[in-house]
Design a protein around this motif. Structure first.
Motif, short mmCIF file in Angstrom:
data_model
loop_
_atom_site.label_atom_id
_atom_site.label_comp_id
_atom_site.label_asym_id
_atom_site.label_seq_id
_atom_site.Cartn_x
_atom_site.Cartn_y
_atom_site.Cartn_z
N ASP A 44 0.47 5.34 41.57
CA ASP A 44 -0.95 5.23 41.90
C ASP A 44 -1.44 6.54 42.49
O ASP A 44 -0.91 7.02 43.50
CB ASP A 44 -1.13 4.09 42.91
N TRP A 51 -4.60 -1.44 45.11
CA TRP A 51 -5.22 -2.02 43.92
C TRP A 51 -4.82 -3.48 43.81
O TRP A 51 -3.67 -3.83 44.10
CB TRP A 51 -4.78 -1.25 42.68
N GLU A 118 -15.95 12.88 39.32
CA GLU A 118 -16.10 12.22 38.02
C GLU A 118 -16.53 13.21 36.95
O GLU A 118 -16.02 13.19 35.82
CB GLU A 118 -17.09 11.07 38.12
N VAL A 238 -13.11 -6.58 34.14
CA VAL A 238 -11.95 -5.68 34.05
C VAL A 238 -11.20 -5.92 32.75
O VAL A 238 -10.80 -4.97 32.06
CB VAL A 238 -11.02 -5.87 35.27
N GLN A 269 -8.58 7.89 33.67
CA GLN A 269 -9.63 8.25 34.61
C GLN A 269 -11.02 8.11 33.96
O GLN A 269 -11.98 7.70 34.61
CB GLN A 269 -9.42 9.68 35.13
N ARG A 272 -11.77 4.52 33.96
CA ARG A 272 -12.06 4.12 35.35
C ARG A 272 -13.49 4.47 35.74
O ARG A 272 -14.17 3.69 36.42
CB ARG A 272 -11.05 4.80 36.26
N GLY A 275 -15.64 1.92 34.34
CA GLY A 275 -15.59 0.70 35.14
C GLY A 275 -16.46 0.77 36.38
O GLY A 275 -17.13 -0.20 36.74
N ARG A 276 -16.46 1.92 37.03
CA ARG A 276 -17.31 2.07 38.22
C ARG A 276 -18.78 1.93 37.88
O ARG A 276 -19.54 1.24 38.55
CB ARG A 276 -17.01 3.43 38.86
N GLU A 282 -14.07 -1.37 43.42
CA GLU A 282 -13.03 -0.36 43.55
C GLU A 282 -11.64 -0.98 43.60
O GLU A 282 -10.70 -0.48 42.96
CB GLU A 282 -13.27 0.46 44.83
N ASN A 285 -10.54 -1.94 39.98
CA ASN A 285 -10.68 -0.96 38.90
C ASN A 285 -9.36 -0.22 38.72
O ASN A 285 -8.96 0.56 39.59
CB ASN A 285 -11.80 0.02 39.23
N ARG A 287 -6.26 2.26 38.10
CA ARG A 287 -6.17 3.70 38.32
C ARG A 287 -5.07 4.35 37.49
O ARG A 287 -5.02 5.58 37.38
CB ARG A 287 -5.90 3.99 39.79
N CYS A 292 -3.44 -0.80 34.12
CA CYS A 292 -4.17 -1.29 32.94
C CYS A 292 -3.32 -2.29 32.16
O CYS A 292 -3.79 -3.35 31.73
CB CYS A 292 -4.54 -0.12 32.02
#
Length: 413
Positions: A44, A51, A118, A238, A269, A272, A275-276, A282, A285, A287, A292
């Protein structure tokens, strides 16, 4: 339910002369496994934050911020005005229209932005090897989503019911739902769509509000929240994000789409960030690719079952292919779904068809290889492959009518 479909949704079906990819690593084998543990993996990248695998609690949670916006727009009778704003607001660098209701204006202004981190992550993908890999395998990724992720999502009864219960054109015309999902995929993986002149950020933020509107509409039309949790819950959000993202990475492997660990991290990423922008919390979601895959494994092991809604929606799409493309196109599509994920095909009552299943499995990996690989290994096939690509491009021009400026409108009722 009427069997209508938009032109954009048929893109991948029109390309379908045959394709196959193997079962994703986190689906077929996961049916007999125990539910994965919730904490994030040891890899992570944000070890200070825990998470959580989105399970029972996440199934009860919606998106409070977006849900409140929809409630306020409905109570003020401003949904039609909000739809017009959606129609006019189409570029990442375009200010929110002044005509927007104040509550919507504030929401869009705050949420349709990227952080510096981002932006750096997106630029890394767009300008590096990951972007080249994606661009070189664009057809394969499209095929895996159209006949993998989109159908597999319907094998989850609650995802299928969320589509069914929304009760407006996003889902009453199942093809429009497919079209919009494909739009989201293309917007997200085409690096140019993250530029100021693109539409990735706007499309995702619009979709967040569409999901909120669908939640409210579903609850108003008989959704049993005590039994089924929240429609389009955090768990379902998700799960569906994984079908548009990580699931495609797994399915496209037989097409030669094989990212190295660094490229995988970069692509995760990017997923991710999507997703945000979609309003995924958070803590839920993912990482890492491991996280996943935990989501995909949990979905396959615990959230797959036949449902009237899922079976009807899947067969509506296949029936449309027969009517709109050519007689028998639905059977080709069915073989592709089965080759993507045989268990999902069984859940959706898509029967085996050896007459088509075998040639689809045989021809697919050759037809959807990257152009540069065709040139290296099969130089005599280059002209044929180029003609196929031109035909596909013309198909895109016809089917992929740009619905982005209005296809994410919220329901008025």
């Amino acid at each position: 339910m009427d069997h209508f479909v938009t032109r954009r949704s048929a893109l991948t079906a029109a390309l379908a002369t045959g394709a196959t990819v193997g079962l994703p690593a986190a689906t077929a084998t996961a049916r007999a496994t125990a539910r994965p543990a919730a904490p994030g993996s040891t890899a992570d990248p944000e070890p200070g934050r825990v998470w959580e695998l989105p399970t029972d609690q996440a199934a009860q949670e919606g998106d409070p911020e977006a849900d409140e916006i929809i409630k306020e727009l409905v109570s003020a009778g401003q949904m039609q005005l909000a739809n017009r704003v959606f129609h006019d607001w189409t570029r990442n660098d375009q200010p929110v229209p002044d005509a927007a209701p104040s509550v919507l204006y504030d929401f869009l202004t705050r949420n349709a932005v990227l952080t510096e981190d981002e932006r750096a992550a997106i630029d890394l993908v767009k300008n590096g090897d990951s972007g080249k890999l994606v661009r070189g395998n664009f057809e394969a990724i499209t095929m895996t989503e159209a006949f993998g992720g989109l159908f597999t999502a319907l094998a989850d009864p609650l995802l299928a019911k969320s589509v069914w219960y929304a009760k407006f054109d996003l889902v009453m015309d199942i093809g429009r739902r497919f079209s919009r999902t494909m739009n989201t995929l293309w917007d997200g993986i085409d690096g140019g769509n993250w530029d100021p002149s693109g539409n990735a950020v706007i499309s995702l933020v619009k979709l967040r509000l569409v999901h909120a509107a669908a939640r409210q509409t579903g609850l108003a039309h008989g959704w049993n929240q005590a039994r089924d949790g929240m429609p389009i819950s955090q768990r379902l959000e998700v799960e569906e994000l994984m079908y548009v993202g990580a699931n495609n990475v797994q399915l496209a492997a037989k097409f030669g789409f094989r990212p190295d660990p660094r490229q995988i991290d970069e692509l995760v990423q990017l997923i991710r960030i999507g997703g945000r922008l979609l309003g995924i919390q958070e803590k839920y979601n993912p990482r890492t690719l491991d996280q996943c895959n935990q989501v995909l494994a949990d979905a396959a092991a615990h959230h797959r079952a036949p449902s009237d809604e899922g079976i009807k929606l899947a067969h509506n799409m296949l029936d449309w292919m027969d009517r709109k493309i050519f007689p028998g196109a639905g059977a080709v599509g069915a073989s592709m779904v089965r080759m993507m994920d045989a268990h999902a095909a069984d859940v959706l009552d898509i029967k085996p068809n050896p007459v088509l299943d075998v040639p689809v499995a045989t021809l697919g990996p050759s037809l959807y290889r990257p152009v540069y690989e065709i040139q290296q290994k099969f130089p005599l096939l280059v002209p044929v492959h180029e003609k196929m690509f031109k035909i596909a491009s013309k198909t895109v021009a016809w089917y992929a009518v740009d619905f982005r400026d209005y296809d994410l409108q919220m329901p008025v009722r």
